[in-house]
Motif scaffolding. Sequence first.
Motif, short mmCIF file in Angstrom:
data_model
loop_
_atom_site.label_atom_id
_atom_site.label_comp_id
_atom_site.label_asym_id
_atom_site.label_seq_id
_atom_site.Cartn_x
_atom_site.Cartn_y
_atom_site.Cartn_z
N CYS A 97 -4.10 37.32 -25.25
CA CYS A 97 -5.15 36.66 -24.46
C CYS A 97 -6.14 37.71 -23.93
CB CYS A 97 -4.53 35.86 -23.32
SG CYS A 97 -3.61 34.43 -23.90
N GLU A 98 -5.60 38.81 -23.48
CA GLU A 98 -6.43 39.91 -22.99
C GLU A 98 -7.36 40.40 -24.10
OE1 GLU A 98 -5.16 41.77 -19.85
OE2 GLU A 98 -7.24 42.53 -19.89
N ALA A 99 -6.81 40.48 -25.33
CA ALA A 99 -7.58 41.02 -26.47
C ALA A 99 -8.77 40.13 -26.82
CB ALA A 99 -6.67 41.18 -27.68
N ILE A 100 -8.71 38.82 -26.51
CA ILE A 100 -9.88 37.98 -26.79
C ILE A 100 -10.72 37.77 -25.52
CG2 ILE A 100 -8.98 36.78 -28.85
CD1 ILE A 100 -8.44 34.34 -26.91
N GLY A 101 -10.43 38.56 -24.49
CA GLY A 101 -11.26 38.55 -23.28
C GLY A 101 -10.92 37.46 -22.28
N HIS A 102 -9.69 36.90 -22.37
CA HIS A 102 -9.29 35.83 -21.45
C HIS A 102 -7.92 36.12 -20.85
CE1 HIS A 102 -12.73 33.40 -22.54
NE2 HIS A 102 -12.50 33.76 -23.78
N PRO A 103 -7.87 37.02 -19.88
CA PRO A 103 -6.57 37.40 -19.32
C PRO A 103 -5.79 36.21 -18.74
CG PRO A 103 -8.38 38.60 -18.25
CD PRO A 103 -9.01 37.67 -19.24
N VAL A 104 -4.49 36.33 -18.85
CA VAL A 104 -3.60 35.26 -18.39
C VAL A 104 -3.52 35.24 -16.86
CG1 VAL A 104 -1.15 34.63 -18.25
CG2 VAL A 104 -2.16 35.14 -20.47
N ILE A 105 -3.62 34.06 -16.29
CA ILE A 105 -3.44 33.89 -14.84
C ILE A 105 -2.01 33.39 -14.60
CG2 ILE A 105 -4.23 32.62 -12.80
CD1 ILE A 105 -6.98 32.33 -14.29
N LYS A 106 -1.55 32.50 -15.46
CA LYS A 106 -0.24 31.88 -15.30
C LYS A 106 0.34 31.62 -16.69
CE LYS A 106 1.49 28.21 -12.43
NZ LYS A 106 1.52 26.83 -12.45
N LEU A 107 1.64 31.86 -16.86
CA LEU A 107 2.21 31.68 -18.19
C LEU A 107 3.58 31.00 -18.10
CD1 LEU A 107 1.89 32.27 -21.23
CD2 LEU A 107 2.96 34.48 -20.85
N LYS A 108 3.75 30.00 -18.96
CA LYS A 108 5.02 29.25 -18.97
C LYS A 108 5.44 28.99 -20.41
CE LYS A 108 7.01 25.02 -17.08
NZ LYS A 108 6.78 23.90 -16.19
N ARG A 109 6.70 29.29 -20.75
CA ARG A 109 7.19 28.92 -22.08
C ARG A 109 7.75 27.51 -21.99
NH1 ARG A 109 10.69 33.04 -25.32
NH2 ARG A 109 12.35 32.57 -23.84
N VAL A 110 7.30 26.66 -22.90
CA VAL A 110 7.71 25.25 -22.83
C VAL A 110 8.61 24.82 -23.98
CG1 VAL A 110 5.75 24.48 -21.41
CG2 VAL A 110 5.53 24.49 -23.91
N ALA A 111 8.66 25.59 -25.05
CA ALA A 111 9.53 25.20 -26.17
C ALA A 111 9.93 26.39 -27.02
CB ALA A 111 8.84 24.15 -27.03
N ILE A 112 11.11 26.28 -27.60
CA ILE A 112 11.57 27.22 -28.63
C ILE A 112 11.90 26.34 -29.82
CG2 ILE A 112 13.36 28.87 -29.33
CD1 ILE A 112 13.57 29.72 -26.39
N GLY A 113 11.14 26.46 -30.88
CA GLY A 113 11.27 25.53 -31.99
C GLY A 113 11.04 24.12 -31.48
N ASN A 114 11.94 23.20 -31.83
CA ASN A 114 11.81 21.81 -31.37
C ASN A 114 12.52 21.55 -30.05
OD1 ASN A 114 10.44 21.00 -33.54
ND2 ASN A 114 12.23 20.26 -34.68
N VAL A 115 13.04 22.58 -29.44
CA VAL A 115 13.79 22.39 -28.19
C VAL A 115 12.81 22.58 -27.02
CG1 VAL A 115 15.67 23.28 -26.76
CG2 VAL A 115 15.97 23.07 -29.23
N HIS A 116 12.60 21.51 -26.28
CA HIS A 116 11.58 21.49 -25.23
C HIS A 116 12.18 21.54 -23.84
CE1 HIS A 116 8.11 20.51 -27.84
NE2 HIS A 116 9.09 20.12 -28.63
N LEU A 117 11.45 22.19 -22.95
CA LEU A 117 11.87 22.24 -21.55
C LEU A 117 11.77 20.85 -20.92
CD1 LEU A 117 12.64 24.38 -19.44
CD2 LEU A 117 10.21 24.65 -18.95
N ALA A 118 10.78 20.09 -21.34
CA ALA A 118 10.53 18.73 -20.84
C ALA A 118 10.48 18.71 -19.32
CB ALA A 118 11.55 17.75 -21.40
#
Length: 247
Positions: free
Chosen positions: A200-221
Amino acid sequence: MDKQNTIRLQKYMALSGVASRRKSEEIILQGRVKVNSQTIRTLGVKVNQQKDKIEVDGKEIKQKQKKIYIMLNKPVAVVSTVNDQFNRETVIDLIKNEIKERIYPVGRLDYDTEGLILLTNDGEFTNGITHPKHHIDKTYIAVVKGIPTELEKQRFAKGLKIEDYKTAPAEIEVVKTMDRSSKIKITIHEGKNRQVRKMCEAIGHPVIKLKRVAIGNVHLAHLHSGSWRHLKSEEVKYLLKESRGTF
Ligand code: URA
């Protein structure tokens, strides 16, 4: 003595599937059991489950370990390691009151990243999920500064040069735009250190907040921050299949 890992010999045998405890006692009295190459003929001997070598009729026996697979919604300001040199709260601290087995996180999330992290005591599963060869999708929702343009999204999706490597193709979608920021959904197939933040930094849009929501088809929901649950058997089956790279 390592009390936590010490149990009676007949219990060790029962847990290894040799026979019931009563029957195991008979087997011990018959002189058919060796602990560290020494034949045992009396009851009351205790063994260390991790260090001692136990043989029955000349064949080494091992305890069957119950496999555990958990998903946790890691809050920010929690480390995803088993121990922390600065004594910060760890993902293990969040589950240790209820899970007594030794489990450890599968891969890492940054201290300031929240969301889905898996924990297990299955080493093969961990290796498979984290091995870059298997390319398991990891999906993130990020709030970034500004709004990525079409061109920036294309650069992100094609792969970017970060430090000394080029990232593999990834997916990016803007899901919501605010005044000076936007919410984006990102799917990557690798797991290099702070990769999403760096991309994100490399395209000029630094991250403010980050959350992982899924690994493959397994979702945090709808799992709340700081909460965890056992994976369902179909989720374990699916991830085991993915982690063996058979898709
Ligand atoms: N990418 C990051 O930058 N941080 C994480 O925690 C996970 C992926």
